[in-house]
Design an enzyme around this catalytic site. Structure first.
Site, PDB file in Angstrom:
ATOM      1  N   ARG A 179      37.819  25.701  70.344  1.00 40.99           N
ATOM      2  CA  ARG A 179      37.805  26.503  69.125  1.00 40.99           C
ATOM      3  C   ARG A 179      36.459  27.158  68.839  1.00 40.99           C
ATOM      4  NH1 ARG A 179      39.013  22.342  64.276  1.00 40.99           N
ATOM      5  NH2 ARG A 179      37.018  22.948  63.416  1.00 40.99           N
ATOM      6  N   ARG A 183      30.740  35.078  71.866  1.00 44.33           N
ATOM      7  CA  ARG A 183      30.778  36.508  71.531  1.00 44.33           C
ATOM      8  C   ARG A 183      29.647  37.266  72.197  1.00 44.33           C
ATOM      9  NH1 ARG A 183      30.576  35.290  65.525  1.00 44.33           N
ATOM     10  NH2 ARG A 183      32.701  34.560  65.062  1.00 44.33           N
ATOM     11  N   ARG A 256      37.332   8.760  62.279  1.00 52.11           N
ATOM     12  CA  ARG A 256      35.874   8.858  62.323  1.00 52.11           C
ATOM     13  C   ARG A 256      35.435   9.085  60.886  1.00 52.11           C
ATOM     14  NH1 ARG A 256      32.502   7.277  65.957  1.00 52.11           N
ATOM     15  NH2 ARG A 256      31.020   8.997  65.782  1.00 52.11           N
ATOM     16  N   ARG A 287      23.602  16.756  61.581  1.00 52.55           N
ATOM     17  CA  ARG A 287      23.134  17.991  60.944  1.00 52.55           C
ATOM     18  C   ARG A 287      22.530  17.698  59.568  1.00 52.55           C
ATOM     19  NH1 ARG A 287      28.870  21.054  59.417  1.00 52.55           N
ATOM     20  NH2 ARG A 287      29.603  19.432  58.014  1.00 52.55           N
ATOM     21  N   GLU A 312      23.707  14.021  57.899  1.00 48.77           N
ATOM     22  CA  GLU A 312      25.033  13.477  58.220  1.00 48.77           C
ATOM     23  C   GLU A 312      24.977  12.626  59.483  1.00 48.77           C
ATOM     24  OE1 GLU A 312      28.026  16.536  58.359  1.00 48.77           O
ATOM     25  OE2 GLU A 312      27.686  17.084  56.265  1.00 48.77           O
ATOM     26  N   TYR A 360      44.437  16.820  61.357  1.00 45.92           N
ATOM     27  CA  TYR A 360      43.193  17.469  60.967  1.00 45.92           C
ATOM     28  C   TYR A 360      43.513  18.826  60.351  1.00 45.92           C
ATOM     29  CZ  TYR A 360      38.484  19.294  61.275  1.00 45.92           C
ATOM     30  OH  TYR A 360      37.264  19.815  60.960  1.00 45.92           O
ATOM     31  N   ASP A 362      42.207  21.999  57.817  1.00 41.76           N
ATOM     32  CA  ASP A 362      41.213  22.640  56.964  1.00 41.76           C
ATOM     33  C   ASP A 362      41.843  22.880  55.596  1.00 41.76           C
ATOM     34  OD1 ASP A 362      38.947  22.750  58.519  1.00 41.76           O
ATOM     35  OD2 ASP A 362      39.509  24.627  59.500  1.00 41.76           O
TER      36      ASP A 362
HETATM   37  P1  FAD Z   1      41.778  14.544  50.287  1.00 40.20           P
HETATM   38  O1  FAD Z   1      40.852  15.577  49.802  1.00 40.20           O
HETATM   39  O2  FAD Z   1      41.245  13.435  51.129  1.00 40.20           O
HETATM   40  O3  FAD Z   1      42.526  13.917  49.017  1.00 40.20           O
HETATM   41  C1  FAD Z   1      43.289  12.734  49.071  1.00 40.20           C
HETATM   42  C2  FAD Z   1      43.065  12.013  47.749  1.00 40.20           C
HETATM   43  O4  FAD Z   1      43.975  10.910  47.673  1.00 40.20           O
HETATM   44  C3  FAD Z   1      41.659  11.427  47.620  1.00 40.20           C
HETATM   45  O5  FAD Z   1      41.073  11.870  46.426  1.00 40.20           O
HETATM   46  C4  FAD Z   1      41.900   9.922  47.581  1.00 40.20           C
HETATM   47  O6  FAD Z   1      40.999   9.234  46.739  1.00 40.20           O
HETATM   48  C5  FAD Z   1      43.317   9.848  47.035  1.00 40.20           C
HETATM   49  N1  FAD Z   1      44.003   8.598  47.399  1.00 40.20           N
HETATM   50  C6  FAD Z   1      44.151   8.082  48.629  1.00 40.20           C
HETATM   51  N2  FAD Z   1      44.826   6.914  48.568  1.00 40.20           N
HETATM   52  C7  FAD Z   1      45.110   6.705  47.242  1.00 40.20           C
HETATM   53  C8  FAD Z   1      45.769   5.667  46.544  1.00 40.20           C
HETATM   54  N3  FAD Z   1      46.254   4.605  47.182  1.00 40.20           N
HETATM   55  N4  FAD Z   1      45.888   5.762  45.196  1.00 40.20           N
HETATM   56  C9  FAD Z   1      45.357   6.831  44.540  1.00 40.20           C
HETATM   57  N5  FAD Z   1      44.729   7.836  45.154  1.00 40.20           N
HETATM   58  C10 FAD Z   1      44.601   7.779  46.496  1.00 40.20           C
HETATM   59  N6  FAD Z   1      37.996  22.176  55.427  1.00 40.20           N
HETATM   60  C11 FAD Z   1      37.648  23.486  55.445  1.00 40.20           C
HETATM   61  O7  FAD Z   1      38.515  24.362  55.275  1.00 40.20           O
HETATM   62  N7  FAD Z   1      36.344  23.871  55.601  1.00 40.20           N
HETATM   63  C12 FAD Z   1      35.337  22.957  55.763  1.00 40.20           C
HETATM   64  O8  FAD Z   1      34.165  23.348  55.904  1.00 40.20           O
HETATM   65  C13 FAD Z   1      35.675  21.565  55.780  1.00 40.20           C
HETATM   66  N8  FAD Z   1      34.721  20.628  55.949  1.00 40.20           N
HETATM   67  C14 FAD Z   1      35.073  19.310  55.940  1.00 40.20           C
HETATM   68  C15 FAD Z   1      34.073  18.351  56.124  1.00 40.20           C
HETATM   69  C16 FAD Z   1      34.390  16.993  56.112  1.00 40.20           C
HETATM   70  C17 FAD Z   1      33.311  15.959  56.307  1.00 40.20           C
HETATM   71  C18 FAD Z   1      35.742  16.606  55.934  1.00 40.20           C
HETATM   72  C19 FAD Z   1      36.120  15.158  55.926  1.00 40.20           C
HETATM   73  C20 FAD Z   1      36.730  17.551  55.755  1.00 40.20           C
HETATM   74  C21 FAD Z   1      36.417  18.908  55.764  1.00 40.20           C
HETATM   75  N9  FAD Z   1      37.391  19.888  55.561  1.00 40.20           N
HETATM   76  C22 FAD Z   1      37.047  21.214  55.588  1.00 40.20           C
HETATM   77  C23 FAD Z   1      38.808  19.539  55.348  1.00 40.20           C
HETATM   78  C24 FAD Z   1      39.181  19.351  53.864  1.00 40.20           C
HETATM   79  O9  FAD Z   1      38.406  18.335  53.299  1.00 40.20           O
HETATM   80  C25 FAD Z   1      40.654  18.988  53.784  1.00 40.20           C
HETATM   81  O10 FAD Z   1      41.455  19.992  54.332  1.00 40.20           O
HETATM   82  C26 FAD Z   1      41.153  18.736  52.373  1.00 40.20           C
HETATM   83  O11 FAD Z   1      40.246  18.034  51.596  1.00 40.20           O
HETATM   84  C27 FAD Z   1      42.425  17.944  52.469  1.00 40.20           C
HETATM   85  O12 FAD Z   1      42.937  17.701  51.192  1.00 40.20           O
HETATM   86  P2  FAD Z   1      43.883  16.448  50.969  1.00 40.20           P
HETATM   87  O13 FAD Z   1      44.406  16.594  49.589  1.00 40.20           O
HETATM   88  O14 FAD Z   1      44.839  16.313  52.081  1.00 40.20           O
HETATM   89  O15 FAD Z   1      42.960  15.170  51.136  1.00 40.20           O
HETATM   90  N1  UDP Z   2      29.871  21.619  68.576  1.00 37.86           N
HETATM   91  C1  UDP Z   2      28.763  21.520  69.397  1.00 37.86           C
HETATM   92  N2  UDP Z   2      27.543  21.915  68.913  1.00 37.86           N
HETATM   93  C2  UDP Z   2      27.387  22.417  67.670  1.00 37.86           C
HETATM   94  C3  UDP Z   2      28.520  22.535  66.837  1.00 37.86           C
HETATM   95  C4  UDP Z   2      29.753  22.127  67.321  1.00 37.86           C
HETATM   96  O1  UDP Z   2      28.871  21.060  70.522  1.00 37.86           O
HETATM   97  O2  UDP Z   2      26.246  22.738  67.295  1.00 37.86           O
HETATM   98  C5  UDP Z   2      31.161  21.149  69.131  1.00 37.86           C
HETATM   99  C6  UDP Z   2      31.489  19.714  68.742  1.00 37.86           C
HETATM  100  O3  UDP Z   2      32.110  19.109  69.852  1.00 37.86           O
HETATM  101  C7  UDP Z   2      32.487  19.849  67.631  1.00 37.86           C
HETATM  102  C8  UDP Z   2      33.236  21.108  68.037  1.00 37.86           C
HETATM  103  O4  UDP Z   2      32.225  21.929  68.629  1.00 37.86           O
HETATM  104  O5  UDP Z   2      33.358  18.740  67.578  1.00 37.86           O
HETATM  105  C9  UDP Z   2      33.888  21.827  66.885  1.00 37.86           C
HETATM  106  O6  UDP Z   2      32.904  22.148  65.937  1.00 37.86           O
HETATM  107  P1  UDP Z   2      33.240  22.608  64.483  1.00 37.86           P
HETATM  108  O7  UDP Z   2      31.966  22.801  63.750  1.00 37.86           O
HETATM  109  O8  UDP Z   2      34.199  23.730  64.578  1.00 37.86           O
HETATM  110  O9  UDP Z   2      34.041  21.331  63.991  1.00 37.86           O
HETATM  111  P2  UDP Z   2      34.038  20.411  62.723  1.00 37.86           P
HETATM  112  O10 UDP Z   2      32.657  19.832  62.599  1.00 37.86           O
HETATM  113  O11 UDP Z   2      34.437  21.290  61.565  1.00 37.86           O
HETATM  114  O12 UDP Z   2      35.050  19.421  63.115  1.00 37.86           O
END
Ligand code: FAD
Ligand code: UDP
Length: 375
Positions: A179, A183, A256, A287, A312, A360, A362
């Protein structure tokens, strides 16, 4: 007749968007969340006037105009464009891999020169694979060498990926790296999507807008009083962990997770960018995020004399930690499938989101899914 049409377990983007739609459809909802705040992983805490992404940096991006219009109808988004910088032993490189990166790596200035350099290195990878008698890359290392060559693999991919996943690149599936864009233009925009940004005023505005007029309770765990919660609504929307819903009857799913080390600094501008990746193996974090750059641009950065950064550290998940990334390997996928089969047969429960589907997602695809559910 029960008290609510829907009990929504989890106030993340799935639960909050569902509640919004259900309210519009005239349904009565209660949203509960076990955390002390609403919003799930997009929640931000205001520190020194800066919206700090408490569960990791979140950048909204999509090519789906319906989704983009929907979120902007709740709160307008800013023009933030993600363009991370990679730091390898003090040398800086632009991401994703583009003409700027190739110039920084080899001093090449034209697309033809860059293409020639990469092709040379890819040939090397092809020969090695041919010698081994394989036609398709068998793991992430082979995939990366074939995609971009050894120099970039060793400088920008290997260390970062092995820290992020806690496994050798030779033990990781090839698809993870597919992914990442490559470019031959000078373009540091990390995403290929048409639209991206951050809600003006932060993600809490988006959540507050979605949940306006809806009854909510925080610090409330569904499993602490399951019988009660199951009795109060006609249907349940469950966004927690699917294995927990079934009392782990087939076993635990793995994740993870990320540990955040947060610091407030007495300086206005620490790294000049929201995201700096540390791609060498010897730096323990993957990062550093500097949160103000998501919402303050240009000279606005200096309006606030302080800044907040988060380092992180990617780690293996254990009970009690926040489950972030599903580990989509063969064992976990097979286990999740068994739970999903049980879920599909559940008449009054809708399972949705990252944890309940063990996929997974977004943010934008989560919203798209909910917009397409018939309520
Ligand atoms: P969550 O946001 O996890 O919500 C689930 C909720 O359920 C939580 O608040 C939890 O407390 C609650 N819950 C769970 N079990 C119970 C229970 N038993 N009782 C009551 N409440 C409960 N997406 C992007 O588009 N761009 C990004 O840059 C991006 N960065 C990310 C970086 C990280 C580190 C992570 C982990 C995710 C990232 N995502 C990103 C993805 C994004 O976070 C998710 O797509 C989105 O938050 C999913 O929403 P959700 O409602 O499924 O889950
Ligand atoms: N990645 C890498 N170097 C970087 C950034 C990303 O090798 O500086 C790799 C890494 O394996 C990562 C994958 O590209 O799991 C996807 O990165 P992205 O940032 O899209 O994923 P996210 O962190 O949102 O899961």
């Amino acid at each position: 007749m029960k008290q609510y049409d829907y009990l929504i377990v989890g106030s993340g983007l799935f639960g909050a968007t569902f509640a919004y739609k259900a309210r519009k459809a005239g349904k009565k909802c209660l949203v509960i969340d076990k955390r002390p705040h609403l919003g799930g992983n997009v929640y931000c805490e205001s520190i020194e006037g800066i919206n700090v992404h408490k569960y990791g940096a979140h950048i909204f991006h999509t090519s789906n105009l319906q989704v983009w219009n929907f979120v902007n109808s709740i709160v307008p988004f800013n023009r933030y464009t993600n363009s991370p910088v990679a730091n390898f032993k003090g040398r800086l490189f632009n991401l994703p891999f583009n003409m700027n990166t190739f110039y920084q790596m080899w001093g090449v200035t034209t697309p033809v020169e860059a293409q020639t350099k990469i092709d040379e290195q890819r040939q090397e990878a092809l020969h090695t694979m041919q010698k081994a008698g394989v036609s398709e890359p068998r793991n992430l290392e082979e995939q990366a060498l074939l995609l971009i060559g050894r120099d970039i693999y060793e400088t920008l991919i290997k260390g970062y990926t092995e820290k992020q996943w806690g496994r050798k690149c030779t033990d990781l599936p090839a698809f993870i790296i597919k992914r990442l864009p490559v470019r031959f233009v000078y373009d540091n925009n990390y995403f290929n999507d048409k639209y991206q940004g951050i809600p003006i005023g932060g993600y809490n505005r988006l959540i507050d807008g979605l949940l306006e007029g809806i009854e909510t309770r925080v610090n409330t765990d569904f499993f602490a009083d399951r019988t009660h919660w199951e009795g109060i609504a006609e249907r349940i929307v469950f966004t927690g962990k699917i294995d927990e819903f079934y009392d782990y009857r087939f076993g635990h799913l793995n994740y993870r997770t990320v540990r955040f080390e947060q610091q407030t600094l007495d300086q206005p501008n620490y790294q000049g960018n929201a995201v700096v990746n540390y791609t060498e193996a010897s730096v323990p974090y993957t990062r550093i995020i500097e949160h103000k750059h998501f919402e303050q641009f240009g000279s606005e950065v200096y309006d606030n004399p302080k800044t907040v950064i988060s380092r992180e550290y990617s780690t293996e998940w254990q009970d009690g930690m926040e489950p972030y990334y599903p580990v989509n390997d063969t064992v976990n996928n097979a286990l999740a499938e068994k739970y999903r089969q049980l879920a599909a047969a559940e008449p009054n429960v809708i399972f949705g989101g990252r944890l309940a589907e063990y996929r997974y997602y977004d943010m934008a695809p989560i919203i798209e899914k909910v917009l397409n559910i018939q309520i």
